[in-house]
Design a protein around this motif. Sequence first.
Motif, PDB file in Angstrom:
ATOM      1  N   TRP A   3      48.046  47.152  38.144  1.00  0.00           N
ATOM      2  CA  TRP A   3      46.945  47.565  37.275  1.00  0.00           C
ATOM      3  C   TRP A   3      46.245  48.800  37.823  1.00  0.00           C
ATOM      4  CZ3 TRP A   3      46.978  45.504  32.635  1.00  0.00           C
ATOM      5  CH2 TRP A   3      47.595  44.259  32.466  1.00  0.00           C
ATOM      6  N   ASN A   4      46.353  49.058  39.122  1.00  0.00           N
ATOM      7  CA  ASN A   4      45.821  50.291  39.693  1.00  0.00           C
ATOM      8  C   ASN A   4      46.593  51.509  39.204  1.00  0.00           C
ATOM      9  OD1 ASN A   4      43.656  49.675  41.842  1.00  0.00           O
ATOM     10  ND2 ASN A   4      45.240  48.163  42.292  1.00  0.00           N
ATOM     11  N   ASP A   5      47.857  51.322  38.844  1.00  0.00           N
ATOM     12  CA  ASP A   5      48.742  52.437  38.509  1.00  0.00           C
ATOM     13  C   ASP A   5      49.057  52.540  37.027  1.00  0.00           C
ATOM     14  OD1 ASP A   5      49.088  52.944  41.319  1.00  0.00           O
ATOM     15  OD2 ASP A   5      50.431  51.219  41.371  1.00  0.00           O
ATOM     16  N   SER A   6      48.670  51.549  36.235  1.00  0.00           N
ATOM     17  CA  SER A   6      49.022  51.528  34.817  1.00  0.00           C
ATOM     18  C   SER A   6      48.208  52.543  34.030  1.00  0.00           C
ATOM     19  CB  SER A   6      48.796  50.124  34.235  1.00  0.00           C
ATOM     20  OG  SER A   6      49.655  49.188  34.846  1.00  0.00           O
ATOM     21  N   TYR A   7      48.654  52.826  32.812  1.00  0.00           N
ATOM     22  CA  TYR A   7      47.962  53.771  31.944  1.00  0.00           C
ATOM     23  C   TYR A   7      46.616  53.221  31.511  1.00  0.00           C
ATOM     24  CZ  TYR A   7      50.977  50.860  28.904  1.00  0.00           C
ATOM     25  OH  TYR A   7      51.659  49.813  28.323  1.00  0.00           O
ATOM     26  N   GLU A   8      45.688  54.113  31.256  1.00  0.00           N
ATOM     27  CA  GLU A   8      44.294  53.749  31.021  1.00  0.00           C
ATOM     28  C   GLU A   8      44.118  52.771  29.861  1.00  0.00           C
ATOM     29  OE1 GLU A   8      41.434  54.337  32.527  1.00  0.00           O
ATOM     30  OE2 GLU A   8      42.313  55.492  34.159  1.00  0.00           O
ATOM     31  N   PHE A   9      44.942  52.892  28.817  1.00  0.00           N
ATOM     32  CA  PHE A   9      44.721  52.102  27.605  1.00  0.00           C
ATOM     33  C   PHE A   9      45.518  50.801  27.597  1.00  0.00           C
ATOM     34  CE2 PHE A   9      47.712  55.560  26.925  1.00  0.00           C
ATOM     35  CZ  PHE A   9      48.846  54.927  26.444  1.00  0.00           C
ATOM     36  N   VAL A  10      46.127  50.439  28.689  1.00  0.00           N
ATOM     37  CA  VAL A  10      46.884  49.198  28.740  1.00  0.00           C
ATOM     38  C   VAL A  10      45.926  48.006  28.755  1.00  0.00           C
ATOM     39  CG1 VAL A  10      46.978  48.991  31.262  1.00  0.00           C
ATOM     40  CG2 VAL A  10      48.833  48.039  29.868  1.00  0.00           C
ATOM     41  N   ARG A  11      46.379  46.908  28.206  1.00  0.00           N
ATOM     42  CA  ARG A  11      45.635  45.654  28.288  1.00  0.00           C
ATOM     43  C   ARG A  11      46.646  44.515  28.271  1.00  0.00           C
ATOM     44  NH1 ARG A  11      41.579  46.138  23.677  1.00  0.00           N
ATOM     45  NH2 ARG A  11      40.760  44.232  24.615  1.00  0.00           N
ATOM     46  N   LEU A  12      46.188  43.316  28.498  1.00  0.00           N
ATOM     47  CA  LEU A  12      47.093  42.177  28.536  1.00  0.00           C
ATOM     48  C   LEU A  12      47.830  42.026  27.211  1.00  0.00           C
ATOM     49  CD1 LEU A  12      45.013  39.401  30.350  1.00  0.00           C
ATOM     50  CD2 LEU A  12      46.967  40.646  31.252  1.00  0.00           C
ATOM     51  N   HIS A  13      49.093  41.617  27.282  1.00  0.00           N
ATOM     52  CA  HIS A  13      49.859  41.327  26.074  1.00  0.00           C
ATOM     53  C   HIS A  13      49.275  40.112  25.367  1.00  0.00           C
ATOM     54  CE1 HIS A  13      53.909  43.298  27.377  1.00  0.00           C
ATOM     55  NE2 HIS A  13      52.884  43.910  27.919  1.00  0.00           N
ATOM     56  N   GLN A  14      48.879  39.134  26.162  1.00  0.00           N
ATOM     57  CA  GLN A  14      48.496  37.827  25.649  1.00  0.00           C
ATOM     58  C   GLN A  14      47.045  37.533  26.016  1.00  0.00           C
ATOM     59  OE1 GLN A  14      51.506  35.244  27.262  1.00  0.00           O
ATOM     60  NE2 GLN A  14      53.151  36.138  26.041  1.00  0.00           N
ATOM     61  N   PRO A  15      46.457  36.448  25.492  1.00  0.00           N
ATOM     62  CA  PRO A  15      45.053  36.143  25.771  1.00  0.00           C
ATOM     63  C   PRO A  15      44.752  36.043  27.266  1.00  0.00           C
ATOM     64  CG  PRO A  15      45.838  34.807  23.954  1.00  0.00           C
ATOM     65  CD  PRO A  15      47.035  35.522  24.497  1.00  0.00           C
ATOM     66  N   SER A  16      43.535  36.406  27.626  1.00  0.00           N
ATOM     67  CA  SER A  16      43.132  36.437  29.033  1.00  0.00           C
ATOM     68  C   SER A  16      43.165  35.073  29.696  1.00  0.00           C
ATOM     69  CB  SER A  16      41.721  37.021  29.146  1.00  0.00           C
ATOM     70  OG  SER A  16      41.678  38.344  28.664  1.00  0.00           O
ATOM     71  N   ASP A  17      43.029  34.003  28.904  1.00  0.00           N
ATOM     72  CA  ASP A  17      43.012  32.673  29.519  1.00  0.00           C
ATOM     73  C   ASP A  17      44.386  32.249  30.026  1.00  0.00           C
ATOM     74  OD1 ASP A  17      44.332  32.074  27.173  1.00  0.00           O
ATOM     75  OD2 ASP A  17      42.795  30.732  26.377  1.00  0.00           O
ATOM     76  N   MET A  18      45.410  33.096  29.816  1.00  0.00           N
ATOM     77  CA  MET A  18      46.739  32.808  30.334  1.00  0.00           C
ATOM     78  C   MET A  18      47.025  33.614  31.605  1.00  0.00           C
ATOM     79  SD  MET A  18      48.785  32.900  26.678  1.00  0.00           S
ATOM     80  CE  MET A  18      50.332  32.238  27.307  1.00  0.00           C
ATOM     81  N   TYR A  19      46.014  34.294  32.143  1.00  0.00           N
ATOM     82  CA  TYR A  19      46.233  35.218  33.253  1.00  0.00           C
ATOM     83  C   TYR A  19      45.140  35.042  34.295  1.00  0.00           C
ATOM     84  CZ  TYR A  19      47.920  39.633  35.316  1.00  0.00           C
ATOM     85  OH  TYR A  19      48.464  40.578  36.149  1.00  0.00           O
ATOM     86  N   GLY A  20      45.447  35.445  35.520  1.00  0.00           N
ATOM     87  CA  GLY A  20      44.455  35.438  36.585  1.00  0.00           C
ATOM     88  C   GLY A  20      44.720  34.391  37.641  1.00  0.00           C
ATOM     89  N   VAL A  21      43.740  34.177  38.516  1.00  0.00           N
ATOM     90  CA  VAL A  21      43.874  33.200  39.598  1.00  0.00           C
ATOM     91  C   VAL A  21      43.381  31.838  39.127  1.00  0.00           C
ATOM     92  CG1 VAL A  21      43.584  35.013  41.316  1.00  0.00           C
ATOM     93  CG2 VAL A  21      41.595  33.671  40.601  1.00  0.00           C
ATOM     94  N   GLU A  22      43.693  30.829  39.934  1.00  0.00           N
ATOM     95  CA  GLU A  22      43.412  29.441  39.550  1.00  0.00           C
ATOM     96  C   GLU A  22      41.927  29.147  39.412  1.00  0.00           C
ATOM     97  OE1 GLU A  22      44.461  24.949  41.281  1.00  0.00           O
ATOM     98  OE2 GLU A  22      44.874  26.752  42.467  1.00  0.00           O
ATOM     99  N   SER A  23      41.105  29.731  40.258  1.00  0.00           N
ATOM    100  CA  SER A  23      39.709  29.301  40.354  1.00  0.00           C
ATOM    101  C   SER A  23      38.751  30.033  39.425  1.00  0.00           C
ATOM    102  CB  SER A  23      39.225  29.501  41.791  1.00  0.00           C
ATOM    103  OG  SER A  23      39.157  30.889  42.110  1.00  0.00           O
ATOM    104  N   THR A  24      39.149  31.190  38.917  1.00  0.00           N
ATOM    105  CA  THR A  24      38.181  32.064  38.254  1.00  0.00           C
ATOM    106  C   THR A  24      38.681  32.496  36.880  1.00  0.00           C
ATOM    107  OG1 THR A  24      37.589  32.921  40.441  1.00  0.00           O
ATOM    108  CG2 THR A  24      36.809  34.158  38.528  1.00  0.00           C
ATOM    109  N   LYS A  25      37.850  32.324  35.862  1.00  0.00           N
ATOM    110  CA  LYS A  25      38.212  32.714  34.507  1.00  0.00           C
ATOM    111  C   LYS A  25      38.229  34.232  34.368  1.00  0.00           C
ATOM    112  CE  LYS A  25      36.141  30.762  31.075  1.00  0.00           C
ATOM    113  NZ  LYS A  25      35.119  30.156  30.180  1.00  0.00           N
ATOM    114  N   LEU A  26      39.208  34.732  33.661  1.00  0.00           N
ATOM    115  CA  LEU A  26      39.254  36.151  33.312  1.00  0.00           C
ATOM    116  C   LEU A  26      38.680  36.376  31.922  1.00  0.00           C
ATOM    117  CD1 LEU A  26      40.144  39.114  33.633  1.00  0.00           C
ATOM    118  CD2 LEU A  26      42.454  38.418  32.942  1.00  0.00           C
ATOM    119  N   GLU A  27      38.882  35.422  31.027  1.00  0.00           N
ATOM    120  CA  GLU A  27      38.413  35.598  29.652  1.00  0.00           C
ATOM    121  C   GLU A  27      36.884  35.626  29.622  1.00  0.00           C
ATOM    122  OE1 GLU A  27      39.451  31.170  30.191  1.00  0.00           O
ATOM    123  OE2 GLU A  27      40.186  33.145  30.828  1.00  0.00           O
TER     124      GLU A  27
END
Length: 443
Positions: free
Chosen positions: A97-121
């Motif tokens: 994500w440090n190297d990706s293009y500025e307008f990129v975003r997750l393909h799928q909902p945020s609740d399917m991504y991230g670490v176990e303890s902390t919500k991204l959505e």
Amino acid sequence: MHLHHLVDTLLLSSLSITTLSLLLPTATAFSSPNTNPIMTNAAVASSLPSRVDYLVIGGGATAMAFCDSLLRNHHHSSSSSPSVVMVDNHNAPGGQWNDSYEFVRLHQPSDMYGVESTKLELTDDESNVEEEAHRATRKEILKYYDEVRASLEKEYDFHFVGETTFDVGQLEQADDSNNDDDYKTYMLSQDQSISARKVVDGRYLQPDLPVFIPPKFKFDSSVVHCLPVNALATTTTTTTTTPYSHYVIIGAGKTGMDAIVYLLQTCNVDPSDIMWIVPNEAWITARENIGSCLEFLHDCTALLDKAQADTQDKKNIIASTNFFQRGFVEWEKRGKIYRFDDDILPTKFKDATLSKMELALIQNVKRVVRNGRVSSIDNDGTMHFVDGTALPLPWKDDDTSSSVMVDKTLFVHCSAGAFNYSKQTKKPPPIFGRYRISIQDVY
């Protein structure tokens, strides 16, 4: 578990439905977008312990999830939590994500991504969209991982060291060692050293990005303007006048799709001014009705069970492209996947995810070229393909020479193939080794 990974794992070598370079015009065109600066490498290194339980290489999503689960699920009351040092060549966690293009975003909902303890959505009071529909932007994801990093450093014996490299050849040397030392000493960049009980290699699933992976087609960079997708955010900014009137998007994966949506939706480029090079037709995951890989495998098997065929014929189906293709066709009927052209049966699946709105938007681009991969681009913009065909630029103006037309055309490199994993070894290392853990997909 991503569906494209399951399909790739189960396919035999004979199958064609699978998951799956820019000559650098200038160094700045491929520079990494450094964001979210934290404590400098020198400052962190001066306070590092000389010995740790885990030395984690890489600060991307995989490595951050490993550290979060390791530390927050340590329940041994008789001992303190493990000590962890994470090193990464970026100055902040977040990996690709440090190297990706500025307008990129997750393909799928945020609740399917991230670490176990902390919500991204985001919650409803933080966002204008429903929580389950939120798709984090690059900026939100980098902020999220920086907050996870800060939390781990505050609550546990965890240190993140940015702008630091690690020679992975040291892992092979450690594996070949004959002594029984509990700890091994490793050299980091800038002559730093640290001893660790285990090295955790979190780089194995590092994707290929156009900003780093040159295209395989040839062109003269002094004449033909060909840049990685990252350049779109700067060449089409609303604060300056873009020098380009036409765009050729090379690549049919999610990056190419994102580039088209960005040009149409954000930059208001006319669809007729875009040409899309599609080497292979791929099935598209429907964001409104995302299915799991196990569900897909179950449906493929159920269709096979219903087939009027004997045992040998069923074995032949399993060993052919038809096993998964029947499943994709069935899922299309259920609205779980899309295709761009009803008259063309896709032969690839890369798990690119689009909404119906995005699909319809991209379908406005009518200049779609399906001649296979580009092998070279002439100085007048003519593209040559691996199948031997050639195609000139479609935009004509009686008062414009071919050289001026090329000068107004930007070829956008989106053909790195994120899931090619070019930095992986041909033979995956064991997940658990004597002195290291290599994080990778498990099925």
